[in-house]
Motif scaffolding. Structure first.
Motif, PDB file in Angstrom:
ATOM      1  N   PRO A 174      16.552 -46.532   6.438  1.00  0.00           N
ATOM      2  CA  PRO A 174      16.815 -45.062   7.198  1.00  0.00           C
ATOM      3  C   PRO A 174      15.761 -45.227   8.283  1.00  0.00           C
ATOM      4  CG  PRO A 174      15.075 -45.079   5.251  1.00  0.00           C
ATOM      5  CD  PRO A 174      16.152 -46.367   5.092  1.00  0.00           C
ATOM      6  N   ALA A 215      18.199 -46.576  11.061  1.00  0.00           N
ATOM      7  CA  ALA A 215      18.891 -45.237  11.545  1.00  0.00           C
ATOM      8  C   ALA A 215      18.263 -44.367  12.575  1.00  0.00           C
ATOM      9  CB  ALA A 215      19.204 -44.244  10.341  1.00  0.00           C
ATOM     10  N   MET A 254      23.001 -52.382  15.234  1.00  0.00           N
ATOM     11  CA  MET A 254      22.353 -51.766  14.129  1.00  0.00           C
ATOM     12  C   MET A 254      21.976 -53.039  13.225  1.00  0.00           C
ATOM     13  SD  MET A 254      24.581 -48.302  12.815  1.00  0.00           S
ATOM     14  CE  MET A 254      26.118 -49.181  13.329  1.00  0.00           C
ATOM     15  N   TRP A 259      19.083 -44.188  16.850  1.00  0.00           N
ATOM     16  CA  TRP A 259      19.097 -43.060  17.583  1.00  0.00           C
ATOM     17  C   TRP A 259      18.513 -43.038  18.873  1.00  0.00           C
ATOM     18  CZ3 TRP A 259      23.280 -40.296  16.781  1.00  0.00           C
ATOM     19  CH2 TRP A 259      23.206 -38.944  17.395  1.00  0.00           C
TER      20      TRP A 259
END
Length: 280
Positions: free
Chosen positions: A90, A93, A31, A97
């Motif tokens: 965002p 994120a 991340m 994924w």
């Protein structure tokens, strides 16, 4: 995005940044790395391509237009860079994924049931899917209950420069990028194609703000170029599309570019210059 992450790990993060106790597959490390790569990559694309476009394509005479605001370029860049920073959270994120294998992205052409023809079909499908979604998202952002909170920041630039391309409220910008992230969770898409299209849309967004209104004749009725998009900035309720004029035509929001009718921003500037010359 995992290809980019692997390259960054191999050449930079693993040998020079992270301690050996932080494995490459660790979620927190991924991340952080994705956030750094996303910010640097987005800023590089935005500032480099917008600057090239501004200095070599954009007609600087447009800066004499009455609606061109004071210190506009500086304000566009400030808003654009701040927006990219906040949008990255965002966005990362979604990228995370994808990297963890939850999307329908694939590595090899052999994984596609249609082979190479399927790759080209997926490119066309992605363009049309995102164009459709962005049209309705963009139009929704013009609703009076939403507009002043989000999209109004972008519309203060009535005569935009290439630097206005990313000058959005961060939530506004992310919402309009969302279709690109959603597509590979619904439809299969090659990873390199996905990354290429994501870079392409950023460059395309810069190009429709560059004040170069030239388009080959027949394409004027199909492609949503800079001539169409400046109508959106000037007249507000028209030409919401990203790539094509299709949805504007179907939904009744299409406006033929004034620049093609001799009534565009360049024409007004020529008129003002001529009137000033006569008065001297």
């Amino acid at each position: 995005m995992d290809h980019v992450l692997n390259i960054a790990d191999y050449y930079v993060f693993t040998p020079f940044v992270y301690p050996a106790s932080w494995p490459e597959h660790w979620a927190l490390r991924q991340m952080i790395s994705l956030w750094v790569v996303t910010n640097l990559g987005a800023l590089l694309v935005y500032l480099c391509f917008a600057a090239l476009n501004f200095y070599y394509v954009f007609d600087h005479k447009l800066m004499k237009h009455p609606l061109f605001i004071e210190n506009q370029v500086r304000k566009e860049i400030q808003l654009g860079t701040v927006s990219i920073f906040w949008m990255s959270f965002p966005t990362v994120a979604v990228f995370f994924w994808e990297v963890r294998g939850h999307s329908k992205l694939f590595d090899n052409i052999s994984e596609s049931s249609l082979g190479w023809p399927g790759v080209f079909v997926s490119i066309a499908g992605c363009l049309f899917f995102t164009d459709m979604c962005i049209y309705w998202i963009h139009r929704s952002l013009h609703h009076k209950s939403v507009y002043r909170h989000l999209h109004k920041q972008h519309h203060i630039f009535k005569i935009p420069t290439p630097f206005a391309s990313h000058a959005f409220h961060p939530l506004d910008g992310f919402l309009q990028s969302l279709p690109y992230h959603v597509y590979p969770f619904i439809f299969p898409l090659h990873k390199v194609v996905y990354l290429s299209l994501f870079i392409f849309v950023n460059i395309w967004t810069i190009s429709i703000h560059d004040g170069d209104y030239r388009l080959p004749g027949p394409l004027i009725f199909l492609i949503n170029g800079a001539a169409h998009h400046v109508e959106h900035h000037l007249y507000f309720n028209y030409n919401y599309g990203q790539y094509f004029t299709l949805w504007d035509r179907l939904a009744g929001s299409y406006r033929h570019p004034s620049a093609m009718l001799g009534k565009g921003p360049h024409d007004l500037i020529r008129k003002l210059v001529a009137e000033a010359a006569k008065s001297q």
